[in-house]
Design an enzyme around this catalytic site. Structure first.
Site, PDB file in Angstrom:
ATOM      1  N   SER A  33       0.795  -1.223   0.000  1.00 57.15           N
ATOM      2  CA  SER A  33       0.000   0.000   0.000  1.00 57.15           C
ATOM      3  C   SER A  33       0.829   1.276   0.000  1.00 57.15           C
ATOM      4  O   SER A  33       0.388   2.315  -0.501  1.00 57.15           O
ATOM      5  CB  SER A  33      -0.937   0.008   1.212  1.00 57.15           C
ATOM      6  OG  SER A  33      -0.209  -0.142   2.421  1.00 57.15           O
ATOM      7  N   GLY A  70      -2.352  -4.019   1.056  1.00 51.93           N
ATOM      8  CA  GLY A  70      -2.563  -5.244   1.802  1.00 51.93           C
ATOM      9  C   GLY A  70      -1.663  -6.395   1.424  1.00 51.93           C
ATOM     10  O   GLY A  70      -1.671  -7.441   2.087  1.00 51.93           O
ATOM     11  N   ASN A  98       3.489  -5.597   5.849  1.00 42.78           N
ATOM     12  CA  ASN A  98       2.265  -6.292   6.246  1.00 42.78           C
ATOM     13  C   ASN A  98       2.566  -7.634   6.908  1.00 42.78           C
ATOM     14  O   ASN A  98       1.823  -8.061   7.798  1.00 42.78           O
ATOM     15  CB  ASN A  98       1.342  -6.481   5.042  1.00 42.78           C
ATOM     16  CG  ASN A  98       0.712  -5.178   4.598  1.00 42.78           C
ATOM     17  OD1 ASN A  98       0.266  -4.372   5.409  1.00 42.78           O
ATOM     18  ND2 ASN A  98       0.702  -4.936   3.295  1.00 42.78           N
ATOM     19  N   ASP A 179      -3.715   7.634   9.811  1.00 45.61           N
ATOM     20  CA  ASP A 179      -3.646   6.238  10.255  1.00 45.61           C
ATOM     21  C   ASP A 179      -2.298   5.893  10.887  1.00 45.61           C
ATOM     22  O   ASP A 179      -2.109   4.813  11.441  1.00 45.61           O
ATOM     23  CB  ASP A 179      -3.951   5.273   9.106  1.00 45.61           C
ATOM     24  CG  ASP A 179      -2.962   5.360   7.942  1.00 45.61           C
ATOM     25  OD1 ASP A 179      -1.912   6.035   8.073  1.00 45.61           O
ATOM     26  OD2 ASP A 179      -3.237   4.753   6.898  1.00 45.61           O
ATOM     27  N   HIS A 182       0.631   5.364   6.533  1.00 48.55           N
ATOM     28  CA  HIS A 182       0.853   5.674   5.113  1.00 48.55           C
ATOM     29  C   HIS A 182       1.274   7.126   4.897  1.00 48.55           C
ATOM     30  O   HIS A 182       0.824   8.021   5.615  1.00 48.55           O
ATOM     31  CB  HIS A 182      -0.418   5.372   4.323  1.00 48.55           C
ATOM     32  CG  HIS A 182      -0.809   3.938   4.374  1.00 48.55           C
ATOM     33  ND1 HIS A 182      -1.743   3.457   5.258  1.00 48.55           N
ATOM     34  CD2 HIS A 182      -0.351   2.868   3.672  1.00 48.55           C
ATOM     35  CE1 HIS A 182      -1.864   2.145   5.096  1.00 48.55           C
ATOM     36  NE2 HIS A 182      -1.029   1.766   4.138  1.00 48.55           N
TER      37      HIS A 182
END
Length: 205
Positions: A33, A70, A98, A179, A182
């Site tokens: 991502s 993801g 991830n 978040d 990112h």
């Protein structure tokens, strides 16, 4: 006058043929991502910023964004042949975050990265491996072991490693989305700038 014009036209056609014969150089940003530009217009992702920076320095590469939100290193193994099919000159490999966030076995991450790099090298593609770290709550031992995976894979395949994607970025205000993971457009720009010193030796003008 007509003869001169015909000569000039012939030179123009030769010039066009010569330029058409020069293959376009391609760099693929292959990742998750962060590469995809999650939460951003793709024009604000770091691959887009990287293409502009390279062009400004005389490195005329088509930079393709092959980031999927993801994705883990297992997904990278599944997708790597689609990257090879693009016939890139250079691939920037950005996976593992991830895996770490989900607490996946480090040995699986190592084997998957090993497989991805081996596949790219078999196709004679130059590689930059990009690492990342984990939040402090994952514990020092796990974080250190996670970082070691990147170092060992890079050493095994003799490829350059950018150990920490966010080095010099995460602490700068306005570079990370709400978040906490990112990059913003500003963060993407700084990531691209941070990559240049490690990436440029792999490129040709």
């Amino acid at each position: 006058m007509i003869r001169v014009s015909l000569v000039l036209f012939s030179f123009w056609l030769i010039s066009l043929d010569a330029s058409a014969a020069v293959p376009e150089k391609t760099l693929v940003c292959f990742g998750d991502s962060i590469t995809a530009g999650y939460g951003l217009d793709q024009s604000n992702s770091y691959p887009s910023a990287l293409e502009k920076l390279l062009n400004g320095r005389g490195y005329h590469y088509r930079v393709l964004n092959r980031g999927v939100s993801g994705d883990t290193t297992k997904d990278a193994v599944t997708r790597v042949n689609s990257v090879v099919a693009l016939h890139p000159d250079v691939v920037l490999v950005e996976f593992g975050g991830n895996d770490g966030l989900r607490g996946l076995p480090l040995e699986s991450t190592r084997k998957n990265l090993d497989s991805v790099l081996a596949t790219l090298q078999a196709a004679h593609i130059r590689i930059l491996l990009v690492g990342i770290t984990l939040p402090p709550n994952y514990g020092k031992d796990y974080i250190d072991s996670f970082a070691k995976v990147y170092r060992e894979v890079a050493e095994k395949h003799h490829v350059p490693l950018l150990p920490m994607l966010y080095e010099g970025v995460y602490t700068v205000p306005g570079t990370i989305q709400s978040d906490g993971i990112h990059p913003t457009a500003k963060g993407s720009q700084l990531i691209a700038e941070h990559m240049l010193p490690t990436l440029l030796p792999l490129l040709k003008k």
